[in-house]
Scaffold this motif. Sequence first.
Motif, PDB file in Angstrom:
ATOM      1  N   ASN A   4       0.854  -1.172   0.000  1.00 20.24           N
ATOM      2  CA  ASN A   4       0.000   0.000   0.000  1.00 20.24           C
ATOM      3  C   ASN A   4       0.897   1.231   0.000  1.00 20.24           C
ATOM      4  O   ASN A   4       1.232   1.770   1.048  1.00 20.24           O
ATOM      5  N   LEU A   5       1.287   1.657  -1.190  1.00 18.87           N
ATOM      6  CA  LEU A   5       2.244   2.751  -1.317  1.00 18.87           C
ATOM      7  C   LEU A   5       1.696   4.065  -0.796  1.00 18.87           C
ATOM      8  O   LEU A   5       2.422   4.844  -0.184  1.00 18.87           O
ATOM      9  N   LEU A   6       0.409   4.330  -1.026  1.00 16.24           N
ATOM     10  CA  LEU A   6      -0.177   5.576  -0.541  1.00 16.24           C
ATOM     11  C   LEU A   6      -0.103   5.640   0.974  1.00 16.24           C
ATOM     12  O   LEU A   6       0.311   6.651   1.547  1.00 16.24           O
ATOM     13  N   TYR A   7      -0.470   4.557   1.630  1.00 11.35           N
ATOM     14  CA  TYR A   7      -0.407   4.512   3.092  1.00 11.35           C
ATOM     15  C   TYR A   7       1.021   4.747   3.563  1.00 11.35           C
ATOM     16  O   TYR A   7       1.270   5.549   4.445  1.00 11.35           O
ATOM     17  N   ARG A   8       1.977   4.054   2.948  1.00 15.07           N
ATOM     18  CA  ARG A   8       3.381   4.191   3.347  1.00 15.07           C
ATOM     19  C   ARG A   8       3.883   5.615   3.122  1.00 15.07           C
ATOM     20  O   ARG A   8       4.612   6.152   3.932  1.00 15.07           O
ATOM     21  N   GLU A   9       3.495   6.240   1.997  1.00 16.59           N
ATOM     22  CA  GLU A   9       3.904   7.620   1.725  1.00 16.59           C
ATOM     23  C   GLU A   9       3.336   8.577   2.767  1.00 16.59           C
ATOM     24  O   GLU A   9       4.030   9.469   3.243  1.00 16.59           O
ATOM     25  N   ILE A  10       2.072   8.392   3.111  1.00 16.19           N
ATOM     26  CA  ILE A  10       1.442   9.279   4.087  1.00 16.19           C
ATOM     27  C   ILE A  10       2.093   9.102   5.450  1.00 16.19           C
ATOM     28  O   ILE A  10       2.433  10.075   6.117  1.00 16.19           O
ATOM     29  N   VAL A  11       2.291   7.861   5.870  1.00 13.34           N
ATOM     30  CA  VAL A  11       2.906   7.603   7.174  1.00 13.34           C
ATOM     31  C   VAL A  11       4.327   8.162   7.211  1.00 13.34           C
ATOM     32  O   VAL A  11       4.725   8.799   8.182  1.00 13.34           O
ATOM     33  N   LYS A  12       5.076   7.948   6.145  1.00 15.34           N
ATOM     34  CA  LYS A  12       6.452   8.445   6.095  1.00 15.34           C
ATOM     35  C   LYS A  12       6.484   9.971   6.147  1.00 15.34           C
ATOM     36  O   LYS A  12       7.385  10.561   6.744  1.00 15.34           O
ATOM     37  N   GLY A  13       5.503  10.610   5.526  1.00 18.56           N
ATOM     38  CA  GLY A  13       5.478  12.062   5.454  1.00 18.56           C
ATOM     39  C   GLY A  13       4.801  12.759   6.624  1.00 18.56           C
ATOM     40  O   GLY A  13       4.724  13.983   6.652  1.00 18.56           O
ATOM     41  N   LEU A  14       4.299  12.004   7.588  1.00 18.70           N
ATOM     42  CA  LEU A  14       3.593  12.628   8.706  1.00 18.70           C
ATOM     43  C   LEU A  14       4.518  13.554   9.497  1.00 18.70           C
ATOM     44  O   LEU A  14       5.689  13.260   9.707  1.00 18.70           O
ATOM     45  N   ASP A  15       3.961  14.664   9.925  1.00 15.70           N
ATOM     46  CA  ASP A  15       4.683  15.584  10.805  1.00 15.70           C
ATOM     47  C   ASP A  15       4.420  15.107  12.221  1.00 15.70           C
ATOM     48  O   ASP A  15       3.378  15.375  12.806  1.00 15.70           O
ATOM     49  N   TRP A  16       5.374  14.360  12.765  1.00 20.41           N
ATOM     50  CA  TRP A  16       5.159  13.719  14.053  1.00 20.41           C
ATOM     51  C   TRP A  16       5.149  14.700  15.209  1.00 20.41           C
ATOM     52  O   TRP A  16       4.644  14.415  16.277  1.00 20.41           O
ATOM     53  N   LYS A  17       5.743  15.876  15.043  1.00 20.02           N
ATOM     54  CA  LYS A  17       5.759  16.907  16.095  1.00 20.02           C
ATOM     55  C   LYS A  17       6.327  16.364  17.401  1.00 20.02           C
ATOM     56  O   LYS A  17       5.868  16.705  18.477  1.00 20.02           O
ATOM     57  N   LEU A  18       7.319  15.505  17.292  1.00 21.53           N
ATOM     58  CA  LEU A  18       7.938  14.942  18.494  1.00 21.53           C
ATOM     59  C   LEU A  18       9.254  15.647  18.798  1.00 21.53           C
ATOM     60  O   LEU A  18       9.485  16.080  19.905  1.00 21.53           O
ATOM     61  N   ASP A  19      10.123  15.744  17.812  1.00 23.22           N
ATOM     62  CA  ASP A  19      11.368  16.473  17.946  1.00 23.22           C
ATOM     63  C   ASP A  19      11.942  16.665  16.545  1.00 23.22           C
ATOM     64  O   ASP A  19      11.328  16.264  15.573  1.00 23.22           O
ATOM     65  N   THR A  20      13.111  17.253  16.446  1.00 23.91           N
ATOM     66  CA  THR A  20      13.666  17.555  15.131  1.00 23.91           C
ATOM     67  C   THR A  20      14.576  16.455  14.608  1.00 23.91           C
ATOM     68  O   THR A  20      15.089  16.553  13.514  1.00 23.91           O
ATOM     69  N   SER A  21      14.792  15.402  15.371  1.00 20.35           N
ATOM     70  CA  SER A  21      15.649  14.310  14.915  1.00 20.35           C
ATOM     71  C   SER A  21      14.912  13.433  13.908  1.00 20.35           C
ATOM     72  O   SER A  21      13.708  13.581  13.695  1.00 20.35           O
ATOM     73  N   ASN A  22      15.634  12.511  13.311  1.00 16.15           N
ATOM     74  CA  ASN A  22      14.997  11.565  12.395  1.00 16.15           C
ATOM     75  C   ASN A  22      14.004  10.713  13.161  1.00 16.15           C
ATOM     76  O   ASN A  22      14.246  10.351  14.307  1.00 16.15           O
ATOM     77  N   HIS A  23      12.911  10.393  12.506  1.00 14.88           N
ATOM     78  CA  HIS A  23      11.871   9.607  13.164  1.00 14.88           C
ATOM     79  C   HIS A  23      11.985   8.154  12.765  1.00 14.88           C
ATOM     80  O   HIS A  23      12.343   7.824  11.650  1.00 14.88           O
ATOM     81  N   SER A  24      11.649   7.285  13.666  1.00 18.17           N
ATOM     82  CA  SER A  24      11.770   5.853  13.423  1.00 18.17           C
ATOM     83  C   SER A  24      10.400   5.202  13.482  1.00 18.17           C
ATOM     84  O   SER A  24       9.392   5.851  13.716  1.00 18.17           O
ATOM     85  N   ILE A 123      -5.531  13.912   1.773  1.00 21.57           N
ATOM     86  CA  ILE A 123      -6.974  13.634   1.708  1.00 21.57           C
ATOM     87  C   ILE A 123      -7.420  13.493   0.253  1.00 21.57           C
ATOM     88  O   ILE A 123      -8.157  12.561  -0.096  1.00 21.57           O
ATOM     89  N   THR A 124      -6.954  14.385  -0.606  1.00 20.77           N
ATOM     90  CA  THR A 124      -7.307  14.319  -2.025  1.00 20.77           C
ATOM     91  C   THR A 124      -6.822  13.013  -2.647  1.00 20.77           C
ATOM     92  O   THR A 124      -7.560  12.352  -3.390  1.00 20.77           O
ATOM     93  N   ARG A 125      -5.598  12.603  -2.338  1.00 19.05           N
ATOM     94  CA  ARG A 125      -5.059  11.357  -2.894  1.00 19.05           C
ATOM     95  C   ARG A 125      -5.847  10.145  -2.413  1.00 19.05           C
ATOM     96  O   ARG A 125      -6.065   9.204  -3.178  1.00 19.05           O
ATOM     97  N   ILE A 126      -6.286  10.161  -1.166  1.00 14.83           N
ATOM     98  CA  ILE A 126      -7.092   9.051  -0.650  1.00 14.83           C
ATOM     99  C   ILE A 126      -8.449   9.019  -1.364  1.00 14.83           C
ATOM    100  O   ILE A 126      -8.875   7.981  -1.863  1.00 14.83           O
ATOM    101  N   LEU A 127      -9.120  10.161  -1.428  1.00 15.55           N
ATOM    102  CA  LEU A 127     -10.461  10.212  -2.019  1.00 15.55           C
ATOM    103  C   LEU A 127     -10.454   9.883  -3.507  1.00 15.55           C
ATOM    104  O   LEU A 127     -11.432   9.317  -4.025  1.00 15.55           O
TER     105      LEU A 127
END
Length: 135
Positions: A4-24, A123-127
């Motif tokens: 599910n590439l769309l799901y993976r792209e969205i999850v990878k691109g999420l702004d986690w708002k946790l800190d400025t380091s790389n997210h895992s 949202i547009t890509r999902i719809l």
Amino acid sequence: MKRNLLYREIVKGLDWKLDTSNHSQSDYKKLPKKPRAYLLIACTGNNGITENEILTVCRLSSGRNYCSELERKLNITLKRVDESNTDGIGSHFRYYLASKEDTQKVINLILSYQPCLLSDWDITRILDQYPNKVA
């Protein structure tokens, strides 16, 4: 399951708002389980989703419960296709959202849990994966 590439792209691109380091992957686990499962269901488009795929991709158990909960909460009916298991023993359902309108309801529910989770572009890509009306 096809990736599910769309799901993976969205999850990878999420702004986690946790800190400025790389997210895992551990950052992803901080996303509550319901919006995580609902997002996967919304991103599946014509491929649909099985409870085993929810288990594998989201690392959640009882994938069928998330589909049933969507139906109850949003007063929608997911399409179901009975598929034989690869080992030839038994079967399972593949669940699909029926229309763009139902998908928008799922997106609204996701945003009620995490208001800034999805961008307008996401949202547009999902719809765009869904038909306007139920056939």
